[in-house]
Write an enzyme that holds these catalytic residues in place. Structure first.
Site, PDB file in Angstrom:
ATOM      1  N   GLU A 192       0.767  -1.323   0.022  1.00  0.00           N
ATOM      2  CA  GLU A 192       0.121  -0.254   0.094  1.00  0.00           C
ATOM      3  C   GLU A 192       0.794   1.367  -0.017  1.00  0.00           C
ATOM      4  OE1 GLU A 192      -3.439   0.503  -0.198  1.00  0.00           O
ATOM      5  OE2 GLU A 192      -3.553  -1.663  -0.670  1.00  0.00           O
ATOM      6  N   CYS A 198     -12.671   2.099 -14.673  1.00  0.00           N
ATOM      7  CA  CYS A 198     -13.081   3.653 -14.512  1.00  0.00           C
ATOM      8  C   CYS A 198     -12.002   4.643 -14.484  1.00  0.00           C
ATOM      9  CB  CYS A 198     -13.957   3.453 -13.130  1.00  0.00           C
ATOM     10  SG  CYS A 198     -14.942   5.049 -12.880  1.00  0.00           S
ATOM     11  N   CYS A 204     -17.447   1.086 -19.470  1.00  0.00           N
ATOM     12  CA  CYS A 204     -18.757   0.990 -18.608  1.00  0.00           C
ATOM     13  C   CYS A 204     -19.401  -0.172 -18.906  1.00  0.00           C
ATOM     14  CB  CYS A 204     -19.540   2.249 -18.721  1.00  0.00           C
ATOM     15  SG  CYS A 204     -19.093   3.829 -18.275  1.00  0.00           S
ATOM     16  N   CYS A 243     -18.548  -2.705 -16.352  1.00  0.00           N
ATOM     17  CA  CYS A 243     -18.661  -2.470 -14.866  1.00  0.00           C
ATOM     18  C   CYS A 243     -19.718  -2.871 -14.362  1.00  0.00           C
ATOM     19  CB  CYS A 243     -18.868  -0.913 -14.938  1.00  0.00           C
ATOM     20  SG  CYS A 243     -18.973  -0.328 -13.027  1.00  0.00           S
ATOM     21  N   CYS A 271     -25.071   3.720 -11.577  1.00  0.00           N
ATOM     22  CA  CYS A 271     -24.098   4.852 -11.897  1.00  0.00           C
ATOM     23  C   CYS A 271     -24.684   5.911 -12.374  1.00  0.00           C
ATOM     24  CB  CYS A 271     -22.790   4.272 -12.717  1.00  0.00           C
ATOM     25  SG  CYS A 271     -21.492   5.616 -12.836  1.00  0.00           S
TER      26      CYS A 271
END
Length: 347
Positions: free
Chosen positions: A43, A200, A207, A210, A216
């Site tokens: 991370e 995205c 899309c 997705c 959305c």
């Protein structure tokens, strides 16, 4: 944009969890583990750095520092040397400090709660939540740059995220969207990351692939690229630095350690000057060989124009200022700024 009442767990969390398990990324070297050390290291490396770049560094770090004790016991120079080229070097300094705090104050065991993780050096709110979600199933929301983009589009969140109060509102919404089952937190958190990295995207979207396109708001109004909204932009500047590439008769180069604050803080570097006259005056006994081509190095909000003058010493006298001579096998292991390493290697 108006928002209808939606069962978010069924409309967003569950489709994302199922999508991630079937279509998300599963082959990254830091995945498939509940070890907070490995997750934390990945991370920190992934902050403002692309996955393909981190893939070259993460295995080397794990090989040299397989656990938090090994990292805590290392010297800062060794840590910076392995980090060299990855950029944003304050991350490496905080990484080292954090390992030392975990060992000295937590007995070498990372705390399990996001609120406790956030007290450690270099671990912010989103990173703490990611570690807690991946390793301990805590229902804690992440909100890095990619996730802000995904959620602002899904929710049609049109407030200006350059203002802290609006960002805090999005944090609240992100927490509300978490899956009800804590066991789903690792997959859901990874799904947010995967959507932002693969579908995205900032300047284009995919899309049709997705899992949450049906709810959305931005997609429904054909406005995906209008989000997120962030009006305050930092002005990009330009700065010139003159670097002294000084060599002695043994082909050693003269390096000094940068101050603890400012550009390339704590790294070893060629002596840097604000103008050409100061550079030329720094080694009056040196013999000029040539000026190297100007290099342009892009920082986050600044372009550095690096002018490098190559000198060779007479009578092995060092240039002015603190520093040390370093052989090739020595400087190769030091923490060097990427453009300085490129100068020394001739890249």
């Amino acid at each position: 944009m108006p928002e209808t009442l939606i069962d978010w767990d069924h409309a967003i969390a569950q489709p994302m969890v199922l999508w991630q398990r079937s279509h998300g990324r599963h082959d990254l070297p830091w995945q498939g583990t509940r070890d907070p050390y490995r997750v934390w290291l990945s991370e920190i490396m992934l902050q403002q750095t692309q996955v393909r770049t981190v893939l070259a560094y993460y295995p080397r770090f794990m090989a040299r520092f397989p656990d938090v004790h090994a990292l805590a016991e290392a010297s800062q120079d060794e840590v910076m040397g392995l980090w060299s080229g990855l950029g944003y070097y304050s991350r490496a300094r905080n990484l080292h400090r954090c390992a030392q705090v975990v060992v000295s104050q937590w007995g070498g065991v990372f705390p399990r709660r996001a609120a406790e993780l956030e007290t450690l050096p270099g671990i912010g709110r989103s990173t703490a939540a990611a570690i807690a979600a991946f390793c301990f199933d805590e229902r804690a929301a992440i909100l890095d740059g990619n996730v802000k983009r995904v959620l602002s589009r899904v929710l049609g969140f049109g407030e200006d995220l350059s203002k802290s109060r609006h960002e805090e509102q999005l944090w609240t919404r992100a927490q509300q969207l978490l899956p009800q089952s804590a066991a789903d937190m690792p997959a859901y958190t990874q799904a947010l990351m995967d959507l932002g990295a693969t579908l995205c995207l900032p300047r284009r979207t995919h899309c049709q692939a997705c899992p949450v396109r049906s709810v959305c708001v931005a997609h429904a109004h054909n406005r995906t690229l209008d989000f997120p909204v962030k009006t305050r932009k930092l002005r990009r500047t330009t700065e010139s630095l003159w670097l002294l590439l000084a060599q002695d008769s043994k082909d050693r180069v003269w390096l000094h350690k940068r101050p603890s604050r400012g550009i390339w803080a704590g790294l070893y570097c060629l002596p840097a000057f604000g103008n050409e006259a100061d550079l030329r005056a720094s080694w009056p006994e040196g013999r000029w060989i040539r000026d190297l081509p100007v290099r342009i190095h892009a920082l986050t909000h600044k372009d550095l124009h690096l002018h490098v003058a190559h000198y060779q010493g007479l009578k092995n006298s060092p240039p002015a200022g603190d520093g040390q001579w370093a052989r090739v096998q020595e400087w190769q292991t030091l923490g060097l700024p990427a453009p300085v390493r490129a100068v020394l290697t001739g890249d």
